[in-house]
Design a protein around this motif. Structure first.
Motif: not given
Length: 339
Positions: A112, A152-153, A155-156
């Protein structure tokens, strides 16, 4: 017999002797080698296990994988020991279960934040190599690895990039007059910055090589070359005393019965008219002028200090001689008129 037994017996080593130190160093070196070898074996075994798992997940007709697909595969790989953890917790708590838990947490944190190390399946060469790999540890060095981040990272990061692009876009101005004014201001500002930049980039040696034989102030008499530009303290055609090529220039002149001390501002070197700083003193305050020249050249141009003070002294003597000559000429004229 006793002498023979004494000779055959080994002597005890002194703990501070060189031989004892050598033996201890050899044992420590051997321990360090074995430890390093065990760490290398663990790393190679872990890498082999990882490559075996990714090899089993490869599809036959596929040549390239996207970063999202690789991230999904990594998530599945991190959960590989979940069944062993659940079975171990259901039976009895052991050190192996704790180790698997902590190892999984460290893998998730790396995935992450900085990224998880996995085979670079975005390249067709790596995919083909992994398909043909027979599981031998000799060829582990040929494996091309890369760090991949979680979905998730990713997309961020994409959202942050999009937000930065939106912030960097200039706002549309409706009034055409304001746009033209701002454009002219920007062009003038850019032109001034360009002038300063180009002036700063040109070295004094380059300027001197261009102008040393081609300038309007160059004077040659009887094989000797002089220079009459303002700021040249010795009137020599040299880089040290040049008032055109140098960035730090000090000028001492006598103008209208006053000592005029001038210097060039380095920050405004690209604008000759605005770069000149002038200070004038009356001729009767020679000590004050010398004090100012000394303080100016101490930090600004120490190599020109002696030349500036020498020129000031010569100008003082020339001014005194001019006064005496003027008085003598006036006296002669009055005497001639009386006769």
């Amino acid at each position: 017999m006793s002498n023979n037994n004494n000779n055959t017996e080994k002597k005890a080593l002194h703990p501070l002797s060189r031989k004892a130190k050598k033996l201890t160093n050899d044992t420590l070196r051997q321990v360090h080698k074995e430890k390093h070898k065990s760490i290398k074996n663990k790393e190679s075994n872990h890498l082999k296990e990882k490559l075996d798992w990714f090899q089993s997940k490869l599809e036959d007709g596929k040549k390239i994988y996207t970063p999202r697909e690789i991230a999904e595969m990594i998530e599945e790989y991190i959960e590989r020991n979940q069944l062993d953890v659940e079975l171990g917790q259901s039976k009895t708590r052991s050190n192996k279960v704790d180790y698997l838990k902590t190892f999984k947490e460290s893998e998730i944190i790396a995935f992450k934040t900085s990224g998880y190390l996995a085979p670079d399946l975005t390249k067709s060469i790596v995919v083909q190599w992994l398909k043909n790999w027979d599981g031998d540890k000799k060829y582990l060095q040929q494996a091309q690895m890369k760090k991949f981040k979680s979905i998730d990272t990713l997309e961020k990061e994409e959202l942050q990039k999009a937000a930065k692009e939106l912030d960097n876009k200039p706002q549309k101005q409706q009034d055409t007059t304001t746009t033209t004014n701002t454009d002219t201001k920007m062009t003038n500002c850019c032109f001034q910055k360009y002038q300063n930049h180009t002036r700063k980039k040109m070295s004094t040696d380059l300027i001197w090589n261009v102008i040393k034989n081609n300038n309007a102030f160059r004077i040659q008499r009887a094989g000797v070359v002089f220079s009459s530009e303002p700021g040249n303290l010795r009137n020599k055609n040299s880089l040290k005393y040049s008032g055109l090529a140098r960035k730090n220039v000090v000028g001492v002149e006598l103008n209208n019965g006053k000592f005029v001390v001038s210097s060039k501002l380095v920050k405004k070197a690209g604008f000759p008219a605005a770069s000149k700083k002038v200070q004038s003193f009356p001729t009767h305050s020679y000590k004050k002028t010398a004090r100012y020249v000394r303080s100016l050249t101490t930090t600004y141009a120490p190599e020109l200090r002696a030349a500036a003070l020498g020129r000031l002294q010569r100008l003082k003597l020339a001014n005194i001689n001019a006064k005496y000559q003027k008085a003598r000429n006036a006296k002669k004229t009055t005497e001639a008129q009386q006769k």
